[in-house]
Design an enzyme around this catalytic site. Structure first.
Site, PDB file in Angstrom:
ATOM      1  N   GLN A 167      40.827  41.996  38.298  1.00  0.00           N
ATOM      2  CA  GLN A 167      39.980  41.627  37.159  1.00  0.00           C
ATOM      3  C   GLN A 167      38.498  41.531  37.559  1.00  0.00           C
ATOM      4  OE1 GLN A 167      40.392  41.419  33.954  1.00  0.00           O
ATOM      5  NE2 GLN A 167      42.562  41.946  33.990  1.00  0.00           N
ATOM      6  N   SER A 168      38.060  42.428  38.417  1.00  0.00           N
ATOM      7  CA  SER A 168      36.679  42.394  38.902  1.00  0.00           C
ATOM      8  C   SER A 168      35.668  42.745  37.810  1.00  0.00           C
ATOM      9  CB  SER A 168      36.553  43.389  40.057  1.00  0.00           C
ATOM     10  OG  SER A 168      35.198  43.621  40.377  1.00  0.00           O
ATOM     11  N   ASN A 169      34.702  41.853  37.613  1.00  0.00           N
ATOM     12  CA  ASN A 169      33.578  42.161  36.720  1.00  0.00           C
ATOM     13  C   ASN A 169      32.658  43.198  37.356  1.00  0.00           C
ATOM     14  OD1 ASN A 169      34.054  40.071  34.605  1.00  0.00           O
ATOM     15  ND2 ASN A 169      33.764  38.697  36.351  1.00  0.00           N
ATOM     16  N   ALA A 171      33.624  45.673  39.285  1.00  0.00           N
ATOM     17  CA  ALA A 171      34.226  46.999  39.090  1.00  0.00           C
ATOM     18  C   ALA A 171      33.925  47.506  37.681  1.00  0.00           C
ATOM     19  CB  ALA A 171      35.734  46.914  39.329  1.00  0.00           C
TER      20      ALA A 171
END
Ligand SMILES: *Cc1c(COP(=O)(O)O)cnc(C)c1O
Length: 331
Positions: free
Chosen positions: A80-82, A84
């Site tokens: 859930q990387s912002n 990325a």
């Protein structure tokens, strides 16, 4: 802007955001806490695909990738990387191929977590998403991808941190502007890979602002985060060519909880408080824990009622949608 132009002009930059982001007074939040004058620096409003703090870093990172002639970008993050998601959006906008190597750094593998929120947007934005677990899978994926501009997790190296050197200079201009707060004693920011805090420490010192950066740990405990931050402050100061700031900054992990991406009661309360007093959407993993830190420091009397505080809203709201159990409970 003048100071920023001088200091950072020699670094290639791809403009991706809407600048400056607003600096807004949070009067109802201040009143609810019976405390300091709180201003919110709205980096959730950078203008790139739901915004967030990675936009500023990516302007310098991808500026460099383009200057070096790269056509493919690889970066890393949690599922859930912002970071990325913002990299995927920036690459789409610049016509670069985006390869995301995401790992299960949070102990969850449910369908919602792996298909909604940021990862849904990664796919929508046209990135190639691979879930990799462990170093062997990562090495294999990098071999398959071939030549690429590799961005470290969180976009945190000296080049990425330049975005937050510029952000500190932007804040300095807003403080002094008509209707601005005039002064600031503290800046509170969620800290994981530390490029945000490192850039702010270097930039605030260069701008001559005596504000203390309160770096609230959300990814690793304070000893590890502190070592990461100090190394990055040094790298960033060297890159910009300014003196390494003696720096009034602190790294705190009192609101970290049991680990990265694991909710805490203080986070949930702070996310609700910001939503219900100011209509602001924080997130459960980063800005919500930083907000818990702000609330905690005010309640403990560590931040005095006469101070002026800037809470740096680093974005992350897509994360709200993958933690429904935390926010749908009645309170
Ligand atoms: C990445 C991120 C942070 C942490 O920034 P670092 O520069 O990695 O310390 C804070 N908030 C949000 C919403 C983020 O996505």
């Amino acid at each position: 802007m003048g100071a920023m132009t001088d200091l950072l002009a020699r670094f290639p930059r791809a403009v991706l955001g809407h600048w400056p982001t607003p600096l807004e007074r949070a009067e109802r939040l201040s009143a609810a806490l019976g405390g300091p004058e709180i201003w919110i620096k709205r980096d959730d409003c950078t203008g790139l695909a739901i915004g967030g703090n990675k936009t500023r870093k990516l302007e310098f990172l991808l500026g460099r990738a383009l200057a070096e002639g790269h056509g493919t970008v690889v970066t890393f993050g949690a599922v859930q990387s912002n970071h990325a998601r913002q990299t995927a959006a920036a690459c789409a906008r610049l016509g670069l191929r985006c390869e995301l190597l995401l790992s299960r750094s949070v102990p969850r593998d449910d369908a919602l977590y792996e298909t909604s929120g940021n990862v849904l947007l990664d796919h929508l934005l046209g990135a190639n998403v691979r879930i990799v677990d462990g170093i062997d899978e990562t090495v294999k994926a990098l071999e398959e991808i071939g030549p690429a501009y590799v961005i470290p997790p969180g976009g945190s190296n000296g080049t990425g941190a330049l975005g937050y050197v510029g952000a500190a200079l932007e804040l300095a201009g807003q403080l002094a502007a008509p209707g601005g707060p005039g002064r600031v004693e503290r800046v509170v920011a969620a800290t994981s890979t530390a490029g945000t805090s490192a850039g702010l420490v270097v930039g605030l010192a260069h701008a001559g602002l005596p504000a203390r950066v309160e770096a609230i740990c959300v990814y690793e405990p304070a000893d590890v985060t502190s070592a990461t931050l100090e190394a990055l402050v040094e790298e960033t100061a060297d890159l910009v060519g300014v003196a390494r700031p003696a720096g009034d900054h602190r790294v705190r992990d009192d609101w970290f909880g049991a680990g990265y991406g694991l909710p805490t009661a203080a986070m949930t309360e702070a996310v609700r408080l910001f939503a219900r007093t100011e209509g602001l959407l924080l997130d459960p993993v980063y800005s919500g824990k930083a907000a818990a830190g702000l609330v905690g420091m005010v309640r403990a009397g560590e931040i005095g009622a006469d101070e002026t505080v800037v809470f740096w809203h680093t974005g992350g709201s897509p994360g709200l949608f993958v933690y429904p159990e935390v926010f749908t409970e009645p309170s």
